[in-house]
Design a protein around this motif. Structure first.
Motif, PDB file in Angstrom:
ATOM      1  N   PRO A   1       2.664  12.729 -15.596  1.00 33.67           N
ATOM      2  CA  PRO A   1       1.745  11.895 -16.375  1.00 33.67           C
ATOM      3  C   PRO A   1       2.388  11.194 -17.576  1.00 33.67           C
ATOM      4  O   PRO A   1       1.834  10.228 -18.083  1.00 33.67           O
ATOM      5  N   GLN A   2       3.557  11.620 -18.013  1.00 29.42           N
ATOM      6  CA  GLN A   2       4.210  10.991 -19.159  1.00 29.42           C
ATOM      7  C   GLN A   2       5.139   9.843 -18.773  1.00 29.42           C
ATOM      8  O   GLN A   2       5.773   9.251 -19.627  1.00 29.42           O
ATOM      9  N   ASP A   3       5.209   9.546 -17.502  1.00 25.75           N
ATOM     10  CA  ASP A   3       6.106   8.494 -17.025  1.00 25.75           C
ATOM     11  C   ASP A   3       5.421   7.134 -17.169  1.00 25.75           C
ATOM     12  O   ASP A   3       4.804   6.619 -16.237  1.00 25.75           O
ATOM     13  N   HIS A   4       5.521   6.561 -18.349  1.00 21.44           N
ATOM     14  CA  HIS A   4       4.802   5.322 -18.657  1.00 21.44           C
ATOM     15  C   HIS A   4       5.353   4.134 -17.886  1.00 21.44           C
ATOM     16  O   HIS A   4       4.608   3.210 -17.553  1.00 21.44           O
ATOM     17  N   GLN A   5       6.639   4.143 -17.601  1.00 19.99           N
ATOM     18  CA  GLN A   5       7.237   3.029 -16.868  1.00 19.99           C
ATOM     19  C   GLN A   5       6.631   2.929 -15.464  1.00 19.99           C
ATOM     20  O   GLN A   5       6.301   1.841 -14.991  1.00 19.99           O
ATOM     21  N   ASN A   6       6.450   4.068 -14.815  1.00 24.87           N
ATOM     22  CA  ASN A   6       5.884   4.039 -13.475  1.00 24.87           C
ATOM     23  C   ASN A   6       4.371   3.842 -13.495  1.00 24.87           C
ATOM     24  O   ASN A   6       3.797   3.373 -12.519  1.00 24.87           O
ATOM     25  N   LYS A   7       3.717   4.196 -14.602  1.00 27.71           N
ATOM     26  CA  LYS A   7       2.301   3.850 -14.736  1.00 27.71           C
ATOM     27  C   LYS A   7       2.142   2.332 -14.723  1.00 27.71           C
ATOM     28  O   LYS A   7       1.246   1.790 -14.070  1.00 27.71           O
ATOM     29  N   ARG A   8       3.007   1.662 -15.443  1.00 26.24           N
ATOM     30  CA  ARG A   8       2.981   0.195 -15.487  1.00 26.24           C
ATOM     31  C   ARG A   8       3.314  -0.386 -14.108  1.00 26.24           C
ATOM     32  O   ARG A   8       2.677  -1.343 -13.657  1.00 26.24           O
ATOM     33  N   ALA A   9       4.303   0.207 -13.427  1.00 24.56           N
ATOM     34  CA  ALA A   9       4.653  -0.259 -12.085  1.00 24.56           C
ATOM     35  C   ALA A   9       3.472  -0.079 -11.125  1.00 24.56           C
ATOM     36  O   ALA A   9       3.223  -0.940 -10.274  1.00 24.56           O
ATOM     37  N   LEU A  10       2.726   1.026 -11.274  1.00 22.83           N
ATOM     38  CA  LEU A  10       1.547   1.254 -10.440  1.00 22.83           C
ATOM     39  C   LEU A  10       0.480   0.203 -10.715  1.00 22.83           C
ATOM     40  O   LEU A  10      -0.127  -0.334  -9.787  1.00 22.83           O
TER      41      LEU A  10
ATOM     42  N   LYS B   1      -1.071  -6.556  -7.311  1.00 20.17           N
ATOM     43  CA  LYS B   1      -0.580  -7.336  -6.174  1.00 20.17           C
ATOM     44  C   LYS B   1      -1.373  -7.021  -4.909  1.00 20.17           C
ATOM     45  O   LYS B   1      -1.667  -7.925  -4.107  1.00 20.17           O
ATOM     46  N   VAL B   2      -1.740  -5.740  -4.723  1.00 19.26           N
ATOM     47  CA  VAL B   2      -2.513  -5.351  -3.545  1.00 19.26           C
ATOM     48  C   VAL B   2      -3.869  -6.054  -3.571  1.00 19.26           C
ATOM     49  O   VAL B   2      -4.310  -6.616  -2.563  1.00 19.26           O
ATOM     50  N   ARG B   3      -4.529  -6.041  -4.725  1.00 17.79           N
ATOM     51  CA  ARG B   3      -5.844  -6.681  -4.816  1.00 17.79           C
ATOM     52  C   ARG B   3      -5.751  -8.179  -4.567  1.00 17.79           C
ATOM     53  O   ARG B   3      -6.595  -8.771  -3.887  1.00 17.79           O
ATOM     54  N   ARG B   4      -4.720  -8.807  -5.111  1.00 18.55           N
ATOM     55  CA  ARG B   4      -4.544 -10.246  -4.927  1.00 18.55           C
ATOM     56  C   ARG B   4      -4.276 -10.569  -3.451  1.00 18.55           C
ATOM     57  O   ARG B   4      -4.823 -11.533  -2.916  1.00 18.55           O
ATOM     58  N   LEU B   5      -3.437  -9.769  -2.811  1.00 14.29           N
ATOM     59  CA  LEU B   5      -3.126 -10.003  -1.404  1.00 14.29           C
ATOM     60  C   LEU B   5      -4.332  -9.689  -0.516  1.00 14.29           C
ATOM     61  O   LEU B   5      -4.560 -10.364   0.492  1.00 14.29           O
ATOM     62  N   ALA B   6      -5.115  -8.671  -0.892  1.00 12.74           N
ATOM     63  CA  ALA B   6      -6.320  -8.346  -0.129  1.00 12.74           C
ATOM     64  C   ALA B   6      -7.312  -9.498  -0.182  1.00 12.74           C
ATOM     65  O   ALA B   6      -7.969  -9.810   0.821  1.00 12.74           O
ATOM     66  N   ASN B   7      -7.416 -10.162  -1.326  1.00 12.98           N
ATOM     67  CA  ASN B   7      -8.290 -11.333  -1.416  1.00 12.98           C
ATOM     68  C   ASN B   7      -7.818 -12.424  -0.477  1.00 12.98           C
ATOM     69  O   ASN B   7      -8.622 -13.132   0.125  1.00 12.98           O
ATOM     70  N   TYR B   8      -6.535 -12.584  -0.344  1.00 14.56           N
ATOM     71  CA  TYR B   8      -5.974 -13.603   0.536  1.00 14.56           C
ATOM     72  C   TYR B   8      -6.307 -13.307   2.005  1.00 14.56           C
ATOM     73  O   TYR B   8      -6.671 -14.199   2.765  1.00 14.56           O
ATOM     74  N   TYR B   9      -6.161 -12.043   2.408  1.00 21.59           N
ATOM     75  CA  TYR B   9      -6.354 -11.670   3.806  1.00 21.59           C
ATOM     76  C   TYR B   9      -7.799 -11.332   4.157  1.00 21.59           C
ATOM     77  O   TYR B   9      -8.131 -11.190   5.334  1.00 21.59           O
ATOM     78  N   ARG B  10      -8.672 -11.166   3.173  1.00 16.89           N
ATOM     79  CA  ARG B  10     -10.033 -10.709   3.418  1.00 16.89           C
ATOM     80  C   ARG B  10     -10.756 -11.663   4.366  1.00 16.89           C
ATOM     81  O   ARG B  10     -10.737 -12.871   4.193  1.00 16.89           O
TER      82      ARG B  10
ATOM     83  N   LEU C   1       0.834  -1.207   0.000  1.00 15.20           N
ATOM     84  CA  LEU C   1       0.000   0.000   0.000  1.00 15.20           C
ATOM     85  C   LEU C   1       0.869   1.259   0.000  1.00 15.20           C
ATOM     86  O   LEU C   1       0.559   2.221  -0.709  1.00 15.20           O
ATOM     87  N   GLU C   2       1.944   1.251   0.785  1.00 15.49           N
ATOM     88  CA  GLU C   2       2.851   2.404   0.790  1.00 15.49           C
ATOM     89  C   GLU C   2       3.457   2.624  -0.582  1.00 15.49           C
ATOM     90  O   GLU C   2       3.543   3.754  -1.068  1.00 15.49           O
ATOM     91  N   ARG C   3       3.854   1.536  -1.223  1.00 17.78           N
ATOM     92  CA  ARG C   3       4.439   1.640  -2.559  1.00 17.78           C
ATOM     93  C   ARG C   3       3.423   2.166  -3.566  1.00 17.78           C
ATOM     94  O   ARG C   3       3.734   3.031  -4.396  1.00 17.78           O
ATOM     95  N   SER C   4       2.193   1.679  -3.488  1.00 14.45           N
ATOM     96  CA  SER C   4       1.178   2.127  -4.441  1.00 14.45           C
ATOM     97  C   SER C   4       0.842   3.603  -4.242  1.00 14.45           C
ATOM     98  O   SER C   4       0.633   4.331  -5.217  1.00 14.45           O
ATOM     99  N   VAL C   5       0.799   4.081  -3.002  1.00 10.43           N
ATOM    100  CA  VAL C   5       0.531   5.496  -2.740  1.00 10.43           C
ATOM    101  C   VAL C   5       1.660   6.353  -3.299  1.00 10.43           C
ATOM    102  O   VAL C   5       1.413   7.381  -3.961  1.00 10.43           O
ATOM    103  N   ARG C   6       2.920   5.929  -3.073  1.00  9.71           N
ATOM    104  CA  ARG C   6       4.059   6.684  -3.620  1.00  9.71           C
ATOM    105  C   ARG C   6       4.000   6.740  -5.141  1.00  9.71           C
ATOM    106  O   ARG C   6       4.212   7.801  -5.752  1.00  9.71           O
ATOM    107  N   LEU C   7       3.739   5.593  -5.771  1.00  5.31           N
ATOM    108  CA  LEU C   7       3.689   5.546  -7.236  1.00  5.31           C
ATOM    109  C   LEU C   7       2.533   6.383  -7.777  1.00  5.31           C
ATOM    110  O   LEU C   7       2.676   7.077  -8.785  1.00  5.31           O
ATOM    111  N   TYR C   8       1.378   6.328  -7.109  1.00  2.64           N
ATOM    112  CA  TYR C   8       0.217   7.091  -7.559  1.00  2.64           C
ATOM    113  C   TYR C   8       0.520   8.591  -7.538  1.00  2.64           C
ATOM    114  O   TYR C   8       0.221   9.310  -8.499  1.00  2.64           O
ATOM    115  N   GLU C   9       1.122   9.052  -6.446  1.00  4.35           N
ATOM    116  CA  GLU C   9       1.459  10.476  -6.343  1.00  4.35           C
ATOM    117  C   GLU C   9       2.497  10.865  -7.387  1.00  4.35           C
ATOM    118  O   GLU C   9       2.440  11.952  -7.965  1.00  4.35           O
ATOM    119  N   HIS C  10       3.450   9.979  -7.661  1.00 11.11           N
ATOM    120  CA  HIS C  10       4.463  10.259  -8.679  1.00 11.11           C
ATOM    121  C   HIS C  10       3.831  10.346 -10.071  1.00 11.11           C
ATOM    122  O   HIS C  10       4.153  11.246 -10.849  1.00 11.11           O
TER     123      HIS C  10
END
Length: 153
Positions: free
Chosen positions: A110-119, A125-134, A96-105
């Motif tokens: 907006p032209q940083d396509h590499q980090n869009k893909r990383a986001l 991964k967050v959604r998959r892990l949330a399903n595991y812990y839900r 979640l910390e990583r996704s928040v950092r990437l989202y703000e970046h």
């Protein structure tokens, strides 16, 4: 372990040496170790950070190479017994910390396509892990959004 979002193979991890009892030079009392674990958790450290601090700094200057060998319990078990565990699992919190950092970046660049893909990959991964812990570790109605992640952190 193989990489999740590429075709490359992963790198294998190292194995811990097999040991049944703590080394002789580390003769710290189990109660002191548990007190130090709870103290570090109250300072805001995650279980993996607590293990590294005990390995490096130790208790009263004596390093603790393996908490489980010294106490018979894992760090997370000690935290659960003393009601000092965090509200989110450590791996989910890190993602979640990583996704928040990437989202703000990506918002700023907006032209940083590499980090869009990383986001996208991180959110997946967050959604998959949330399903595991839900249901067990997190709420049954947990849905990942940037606002929700920002609120939880």
């Amino acid at each position: 372990m193989a990489r999740m979002h590429t075709d490359r193979r992963g790198s294998s991890g190292s194995d811990h040496p097999t040991a049944d009892e703590p080394p002789e030079w580390s003769d710290v009392d189990a109660d002191e170790i548990e007190e130090r674990v709870v103290e570090l958790a109250e300072q805001g450290h995650d279980p993996s950070q607590i293990g590294m601090k005990l390995r490096d700094e130790g208790v009263k200057g004596t390093p603790v190479p393996d908490v489980k060998l010294a106490t018979g319990k894992k760090v997370k078990e000690i935290l659960e017994e003393n009601d000092a565990e965090s509200d989110l699992p450590e791996d989910l919190r890190n993602l979640l910390e990583r996704s928040v950092r990437l989202y703000e970046h990506v918002e700023e660049n907006p032209q940083d396509h590499q980090n869009k893909r990383a986001l996208q990959n991180t959110e997946s991964k967050v959604r998959r892990l949330a399903n595991y812990y839900r249901g067990d570790e997190i709420d049954e109605d947990f849905k990942y959004t940037y606002e929700r992640a920002k609120e939880l952190l």
